[in-house]
Design a protein around this motif. Structure first.
Motif, PDB file in Angstrom:
ATOM      1  N   THR A 155       0.880  -1.185   0.000  1.00  9.42           N
ATOM      2  CA  THR A 155       0.000   0.000   0.000  1.00  9.42           C
ATOM      3  C   THR A 155       0.913   1.230   0.000  1.00  9.42           C
ATOM      4  O   THR A 155       1.004   1.931   1.003  1.00  9.42           O
ATOM      5  CB  THR A 155      -0.909   0.018   1.243  1.00  9.42           C
ATOM      6  OG1 THR A 155      -0.102  -0.182   2.419  1.00  9.42           O
ATOM      7  CG2 THR A 155      -1.965  -1.054   1.180  1.00  9.42           C
ATOM      8  N   GLN A 208       2.714   4.973  -0.862  1.00  7.96           N
ATOM      9  CA  GLN A 208       2.162   6.336  -0.867  1.00  7.96           C
ATOM     10  C   GLN A 208       1.781   6.691  -2.307  1.00  7.96           C
ATOM     11  O   GLN A 208       2.492   6.363  -3.252  1.00  7.96           O
ATOM     12  CB  GLN A 208       3.221   7.320  -0.345  1.00  7.96           C
ATOM     13  CG  GLN A 208       2.680   8.726  -0.171  1.00  7.96           C
ATOM     14  CD  GLN A 208       3.726   9.678   0.436  1.00  7.96           C
ATOM     15  OE1 GLN A 208       4.676   9.251   1.078  1.00  7.96           O
ATOM     16  NE2 GLN A 208       3.532  10.961   0.233  1.00  7.96           N
ATOM     17  N   LYS A 209       0.644   7.366  -2.471  1.00 11.02           N
ATOM     18  CA  LYS A 209       0.226   7.800  -3.814  1.00 11.02           C
ATOM     19  C   LYS A 209       1.201   8.843  -4.349  1.00 11.02           C
ATOM     20  O   LYS A 209       1.811   9.571  -3.559  1.00 11.02           O
ATOM     21  CB  LYS A 209      -1.168   8.432  -3.741  1.00 11.02           C
ATOM     22  CG  LYS A 209      -2.301   7.440  -3.789  1.00 11.02           C
ATOM     23  CD  LYS A 209      -3.608   8.218  -3.872  1.00 11.02           C
ATOM     24  CE  LYS A 209      -4.808   7.297  -3.778  1.00 11.02           C
ATOM     25  NZ  LYS A 209      -6.022   8.028  -3.463  1.00 11.02           N
ATOM     26  N   GLU A 210       1.281   8.926  -5.691  1.00 11.91           N
ATOM     27  CA  GLU A 210       2.229   9.852  -6.331  1.00 11.91           C
ATOM     28  C   GLU A 210       2.083  11.296  -5.850  1.00 11.91           C
ATOM     29  O   GLU A 210       3.041  11.912  -5.444  1.00 11.91           O
ATOM     30  CB  GLU A 210       2.027   9.827  -7.846  1.00 11.91           C
ATOM     31  CG  GLU A 210       2.599   8.585  -8.512  1.00 11.91           C
ATOM     32  CD  GLU A 210       3.987   8.815  -9.058  1.00 11.91           C
ATOM     33  OE1 GLU A 210       4.206   9.895  -9.631  1.00 11.91           O
ATOM     34  OE2 GLU A 210       4.843   7.906  -8.908  1.00 11.91           O
ATOM     35  N   SER A 228      -0.026  12.659  -3.424  1.00 18.44           N
ATOM     36  CA  SER A 228      -0.784  12.903  -2.199  1.00 18.44           C
ATOM     37  C   SER A 228      -0.133  12.142  -1.049  1.00 18.44           C
ATOM     38  O   SER A 228       0.739  11.297  -1.262  1.00 18.44           O
ATOM     39  CB  SER A 228      -2.237  12.465  -2.448  1.00 18.44           C
ATOM     40  OG  SER A 228      -2.651  11.484  -1.554  1.00 18.44           O
ATOM     41  N   ALA A 251      -2.498   6.602   1.060  1.00 15.39           N
ATOM     42  CA  ALA A 251      -2.008   5.302   0.593  1.00 15.39           C
ATOM     43  C   ALA A 251      -2.739   4.914  -0.700  1.00 15.39           C
ATOM     44  O   ALA A 251      -3.927   5.195  -0.860  1.00 15.39           O
ATOM     45  CB  ALA A 251      -2.257   4.253   1.663  1.00 15.39           C
ATOM     46  N   ASP A 252      -2.004   4.254  -1.581  1.00 11.04           N
ATOM     47  CA  ASP A 252      -2.582   3.739  -2.827  1.00 11.04           C
ATOM     48  C   ASP A 252      -3.169   2.352  -2.532  1.00 11.04           C
ATOM     49  O   ASP A 252      -2.431   1.409  -2.232  1.00 11.04           O
ATOM     50  CB  ASP A 252      -1.462   3.661  -3.870  1.00 11.04           C
ATOM     51  CG  ASP A 252      -1.927   3.081  -5.192  1.00 11.04           C
ATOM     52  OD1 ASP A 252      -3.103   2.661  -5.288  1.00 11.04           O
ATOM     53  OD2 ASP A 252      -1.109   3.024  -6.125  1.00 11.04           O
ATOM     54  N   SER A 282      -4.931   0.485  -4.629  1.00  7.04           N
ATOM     55  CA  SER A 282      -5.311  -0.257  -5.837  1.00  7.04           C
ATOM     56  C   SER A 282      -4.853  -1.724  -5.783  1.00  7.04           C
ATOM     57  O   SER A 282      -5.549  -2.613  -6.265  1.00  7.04           O
ATOM     58  CB  SER A 282      -4.777   0.438  -7.096  1.00  7.04           C
ATOM     59  OG  SER A 282      -3.389   0.564  -7.017  1.00  7.04           O
ATOM     60  N   LYS A 293       5.671   6.482   5.068  1.00  3.91           N
ATOM     61  CA  LYS A 293       4.396   6.481   4.331  1.00  3.91           C
ATOM     62  C   LYS A 293       3.210   6.209   5.256  1.00  3.91           C
ATOM     63  O   LYS A 293       2.116   6.725   5.037  1.00  3.91           O
ATOM     64  CB  LYS A 293       4.439   5.499   3.153  1.00  3.91           C
ATOM     65  CG  LYS A 293       4.413   4.038   3.540  1.00  3.91           C
ATOM     66  CD  LYS A 293       3.382   3.245   2.779  1.00  3.91           C
ATOM     67  CE  LYS A 293       3.513   1.780   3.097  1.00  3.91           C
ATOM     68  NZ  LYS A 293       2.399   1.161   3.754  1.00  3.91           N
TER      69      LYS A 293
END
Ligand code: UDX
Length: 436
Positions: free
Chosen positions: A87, A89-91, A93, A96-97, A99, A265
């Motif tokens: 999970t 870190q989103k690019e 933001s 957490a990503d 997806s 993160k």
């Protein structure tokens, strides 16, 4: 009959969990969509460095209990499915990503046999398990989901998995708890504390623990800043406060701060989630924890400038250590590598050495120079930076190294070297948070 287990996602957490559960006698199927990773694991090769894990992996494959596949259909034999995907870190933001976790649930759902239990181990924002239950049940209406956070430290992954200091399970019914007690029976027999929680609490335990650890490190690094300003010694201060059992002496090692794939993160994702929940004020302090942590890196660069010159373009800098901590080849958010890259960006010629993390470091920052040994790394250097506290660096002979460098200047970014030994050998030794 022991339940058959599947492990979805065979990265650090998944590969460790699969090999360890197999070593407890379970039949384990590891599944990942990355075929290169699966091929490598099937050959008994670990895609990362973790002490003892490759040997364990090989033993378990040889036992016949542990297999790997890219085919999700193969999990239809299993009774309990552990979700171990990342999970990150989103690019753009702090959040957490999710997806990969959502993808894993969607891939598992069509293959679940009746009565099986899906168990999330990935670190997720609070509320995710409930959301995932809905995704799961849309495909497999009878399916059940539990959450079982993982607290393993890199470098101690096997120990932390087989002898954890607690097991936490978030469940919505007794049956799920019984299944998990059955799976973890060999670990519970060691007297391991068992904590049953609801789903949101189990998700929160993990991020709360990591936030607390990050806070301890940033606290002592803030004290290091004060010690520097006031002429104190943070290592003595840490020792002295650490004798108070309410404080404890662990995680009070001042230096260039925390990094890795979890702590940075996780605290950021926690802040992002708190904001979504309208509770951002409660975690405002974590912003400061993050800022103190990043400031530790900047302080090292300031010290380099003060010891050499504001303009670093004509200087050669040797960096000992690239991994975010010793006994790991992980360079994710590594303070050591970040400092090396920032010095390079400032125009210095930077040469890096690490006993295990050379390949991942080179992949991350191909423009840095890399040396095969610590001796080659420091050759002709204007200053040496000790940034990851590997044992081999503590064993360096400062007299020998003095003959290799251009100037005997060293910054100990981890407060781990023997200052008396280095200064006796004629080095100018700068330690963070200590009288220099
Ligand atoms: C962490 C948690 O400890 C673990 O429970 C969780 O499951 C995952 O995140 P890990 O990332 O392996 O584990 O590293 P950890 O040993 O916690 O160290 C994190 C960072 O803090 C490292 O960069 C380390 O160098 C730094 N650190 C640690 C300090 O700077 N000072 C200390 O006193 C301790």
């Amino acid at each position: 009959m022991k339940p058959v287990l599947s492990v979805i996602g065979t990265g650090y957490l998944g590969a460790t969990h699969a090999a360890c559960m197999s070593s407890l006698g379970f039949t384990v199927i590891g599944v990942d969509s990355d075929s290169a990773k699966i091929d490598q694991l099937s050959r008994g090769e670990l895609p990362f460095y973790e002490p003892g894990l490759e040997e364990l992996l090989r033993q378990q494959i040889a036992s016949g209990r542990l297999t790997f596949s890219t085919d999700f259909a193969i999990i239809s034999n299993a009774d309990v499915h552990f979700i171990c995907v990342g999970t990150p870190q989103k690019e753009n933001s702090l959040a957490a990503d999710l997806s990969f976790v959502k993808g894993a649930i969607a891939s598992v759902a069509p293959h679940l046999k009746s009565g099986s239990l899906v168990v999330g181990k990935s670190t997720v924002p609070v509320g995710t398990a409930q959301e995932l239950t809905a995704i799961l049940r849309a495909i497999a209406p009878q399916a059940d989901l539990a959450w079982n956070p993982e607290f393993l430290r890199e470098g101690f992954a096997i120990e932390d998995t087989l002898r954890p200091n607690r097991l936490v399970v978030g469940v919505t019914n007794d049956r799920a708890e019984h299944i998990l007690k059955d799976v973890y029976a060999p670990i519970l027999e060691l007297g391991t504390p068992w904590i049953r929680a609801d789903l949101p609490t189990s998700e929160l335990v993990k991020v709360a623990a990591n936030s607390f650890l990050a806070t301890k490190i940033s606290f002592i690094n803030a004290m290091a800043e004060i010690c520097e300003a006031a002429g104190g010694d943070v290592t003595v201060l840490a020792q002295a406060i650490g004798y108070d059992p309410r404080i404890g002496n662990k995680f009070l090692q001042a230096g260039i701060g925390f990094g890795g794939g979890c702590l940075p993160k996780d605290i950021r994702a926690f802040m992002a989630r708190a904001e979504e929940l309208g509770a951002e004020q409660a975690l405002e302090f974590l912003r400061e924890i993050d800022a103190i942590n990043l400031r530790a890196r900047a302080r090292v660069i300031d010290v380099v400038r003060s010891m050499l010159s504001a303009d670093l373009t004509s200087y050669k800098i040797a960096v000992l250590g690239a991994a975010f901590k010793p006994e790991s080849d992980d360079v994710r958010d590594s303070p050591a590598l970040d400092i090396a890259a920032q010095l390079h960006a400032a125009g210095a010629t930077v040469t890096v050495h690490d006993p295990k993390a050379m390949a991942p470091a080179q992949k991350r920052f191909p423009t840095l120079n890399f040396a095969q040994s610590s001796q080659d790394c420091v050759a002709d250097a204007d200053i040496v930076l000790h940034l990851t506290e590997w044992k081999e660096y503590r064993e360096i002979d400062p007299s020998l190294f003095k003959t290799l460098v251009k100037r005997p200047l060293i910054i100990d970014g981890r407060n781990a070297l023997d200052r008396a030994k280095w200064t006796a050998a004629g080095w100018t030794f700068h330690a963070l948070g200590r009288k220099n």
